[in-house]
Enzyme design. Structure first.
Site, PDB file in Angstrom:
ATOM      1  N   ASP A 128      17.935  19.935  36.496  1.00  0.00           N
ATOM      2  CA  ASP A 128      18.567  19.426  37.695  1.00  0.00           C
ATOM      3  C   ASP A 128      19.062  18.016  37.412  1.00  0.00           C
ATOM      4  OD1 ASP A 128      18.250  20.600  40.423  1.00  0.00           O
ATOM      5  OD2 ASP A 128      17.612  18.558  40.879  1.00  0.00           O
ATOM      6  N   THR A 157       6.732  15.271  45.826  1.00  0.00           N
ATOM      7  CA  THR A 157       8.026  15.163  46.495  1.00  0.00           C
ATOM      8  C   THR A 157       8.372  13.696  46.749  1.00  0.00           C
ATOM      9  OG1 THR A 157       9.345  16.065  48.294  1.00  0.00           O
ATOM     10  CG2 THR A 157       7.097  15.411  48.862  1.00  0.00           C
ATOM     11  N   ALA A 158       9.665  13.420  46.860  1.00  0.00           N
ATOM     12  CA  ALA A 158      10.116  12.035  47.038  1.00  0.00           C
ATOM     13  C   ALA A 158       9.411  11.367  48.215  1.00  0.00           C
ATOM     14  CB  ALA A 158      11.631  12.000  47.229  1.00  0.00           C
ATOM     15  N   MET A 205      18.489  12.818  51.340  1.00  0.00           N
ATOM     16  CA  MET A 205      19.954  12.939  51.297  1.00  0.00           C
ATOM     17  C   MET A 205      20.579  12.292  52.532  1.00  0.00           C
ATOM     18  SD  MET A 205      20.213  16.874  49.916  1.00  0.00           S
ATOM     19  CE  MET A 205      18.737  17.515  50.702  1.00  0.00           C
ATOM     20  N   LYS A 217      23.400  19.157  40.067  1.00  0.00           N
ATOM     21  CA  LYS A 217      24.283  19.131  41.229  1.00  0.00           C
ATOM     22  C   LYS A 217      24.476  17.692  41.662  1.00  0.00           C
ATOM     23  CE  LYS A 217      23.080  23.369  43.493  1.00  0.00           C
ATOM     24  NZ  LYS A 217      21.692  23.618  43.642  1.00  0.00           N
TER      25      LYS A 217
HETATM   26  N1  SAH Z   1      13.143  18.452  45.778  1.00  0.00           N
HETATM   27  C1  SAH Z   1      13.298  17.013  45.900  1.00  0.00           C
HETATM   28  C2  SAH Z   1      14.352  16.627  46.913  1.00  0.00           C
HETATM   29  C3  SAH Z   1      15.750  17.076  46.581  1.00  0.00           C
HETATM   30  S1  SAH Z   1      16.927  16.504  47.761  1.00  0.00           S
HETATM   31  C4  SAH Z   1      11.935  16.394  46.262  1.00  0.00           C
HETATM   32  O1  SAH Z   1      11.005  17.122  46.593  1.00  0.00           O
HETATM   33  O2  SAH Z   1      11.819  15.175  46.206  1.00  0.00           O
HETATM   34  C5  SAH Z   1      17.503  15.033  46.992  1.00  0.00           C
HETATM   35  C6  SAH Z   1      17.093  13.813  47.803  1.00  0.00           C
HETATM   36  O3  SAH Z   1      15.741  13.490  47.550  1.00  0.00           O
HETATM   37  C7  SAH Z   1      17.842  12.565  47.451  1.00  0.00           C
HETATM   38  O4  SAH Z   1      19.099  12.498  48.111  1.00  0.00           O
HETATM   39  C8  SAH Z   1      16.905  11.485  47.962  1.00  0.00           C
HETATM   40  O5  SAH Z   1      17.005  11.358  49.361  1.00  0.00           O
HETATM   41  C9  SAH Z   1      15.549  12.101  47.638  1.00  0.00           C
HETATM   42  N2  SAH Z   1      15.020  11.627  46.348  1.00  0.00           N
HETATM   43  C10 SAH Z   1      14.609  12.378  45.324  1.00  0.00           C
HETATM   44  N3  SAH Z   1      14.140  11.620  44.312  1.00  0.00           N
HETATM   45  C11 SAH Z   1      14.260  10.339  44.732  1.00  0.00           C
HETATM   46  C12 SAH Z   1      13.956   9.075  44.129  1.00  0.00           C
HETATM   47  N4  SAH Z   1      13.421   8.966  42.911  1.00  0.00           N
HETATM   48  N5  SAH Z   1      14.208   7.956  44.860  1.00  0.00           N
HETATM   49  C13 SAH Z   1      14.739   8.030  46.090  1.00  0.00           C
HETATM   50  N6  SAH Z   1      15.054   9.190  46.692  1.00  0.00           N
HETATM   51  C14 SAH Z   1      14.814  10.329  46.027  1.00  0.00           C
END
Ligand code: SAH
Length: 258
Positions: free
Chosen positions: A36, A119-120, A172, A58
């Site tokens: 990804d 997750t973030a 996002m 993506k």
């Molecule tokens: N599956 C991922 C989320 C995917 S959607 C998860 O569980 O984290 C993608 C969004 O996740 C980004 O637009 C942002 O809002 C957030 N995100 C993911 N990694 C991040 C990071 N290291 N720092 C800040 N935002 C992050």
């Protein structure tokens, strides 16, 4: 031919040390890693040199492979007997379309396993000194996506999202931050509710800004935050200064490192 298998693996938000032990094992044992865009370079560096890498990444408006193509790719690789790791940022089942891939594999009779990741919402807030819950400040957490507003998928019931005891985490949300803040305030959220935006959370390039909700879009623009950025709204953001423990690389060395 040996039966292949697909591991839907969460890579966490960026810091490679936030990978699970299981994620690291399956990455090391994989024949192919389908990556990804959100997977950090430091994590990519953990993939053994001889392992095939496929970038399915993506970017908003710039899809390398369509979702159906990714589904078909995973299916074909597994059917040819390969051990496939589908590596995704954060957790594969949180706004990551991992469940769509799993659904496709299940329907096609392909063996798969899910390896959850941080997750973030959990990783970036922790590294930004923001607890998701805190006694007296937040007893509920809600994860929403800002992107859905853009493609018209979701029109939120805004008053339902206004809860002073709930931490609201927006994935996002950068592109729709203005609309989001306006809609929340219009539905009754106090304009001075603490809010934060965290860019590249958990990495050396992490940047965090905090502001009252009404000011956040402007503050984010002035700071020129870019994707990936996570938005957090709620009283818990008020703890960020007190719990500020993480030292990313100073800004002047960041540009050199990039
Ligand atoms: N599956 C991922 C989320 C995917 S959607 C998860 O569980 O984290 C993608 C969004 O996740 C980004 O637009 C942002 O809002 C957030 N995100 C993911 N990694 C991040 C990071 N290291 N720092 C800040 N935002 C992050």
């Amino acid at each position: 031919m040996a039966e292949g298998c697909v591991y839907l693996v969460g890579a966490g938000p960026g810091d490679p040390e936030l990978l699970t032990v299981k994620a690291l094992r399956v990455i090391r044992e994989a024949d192919v890693v389908v990556m990804d865009r959100l997977v950090s370079h430091d994590i990519e560096a953990l993939i053994p040199a001889g392992t095939t890498r496929i970038f399915a990444g993506k970017e908003a408006g710039k899809h390398h492979l369509r979702q159906e193509e990714i589904n078909d790719l995973l299916q074909r690789l597994a059917q040819s007997g390969r051990r496939v790791v589908r590596l995704k940022g954060g957790d594969p089942l949180v706004f990551g379309r991992g469940s769509e891939e799993a659904e496709h594999l299940a329907r096609s009779g392909i063996r798969f396993e899910v390896v959850p990741g941080i997750t973030a919402a959990a990783g970036c807030t922790a590294y930004a000194g923001i607890p998701l819950t805190h006694r007296g400040l937040a007893n509920t957490v809600r994860f929403i996506t800002g992107h859905a507003m853009d493609n018209g998928d979701i029109e939120y019931d805004w008053p339902k999202l206004v809860d002073p005891d709930c931490t609201l985490v927006i994935y996002m949300g950068l592109g729709t931050l203005d609309r989001l803040a306006t809609a929340l305030i219009g539905a009754g959220m106090p304009p001075d509710m603490p809010a934060a935006a965290i860019q590249h959370g958990t990495t050396a390039h992490q940047r965090r800004v905090t502001a009252a909700l009404a000011e956040l879009p402007q503050v984010v623009r002035s700071a020129r935050l870019a994707s990936p950025t996570l938005v957090v709204i709620g009283k818990v953001v008020g703890m960020a200064e007190t719990l500020d423990w993480f030292q990313p690389m100073p800004a002047d060395t960041q540009s050199v490192a990039l």
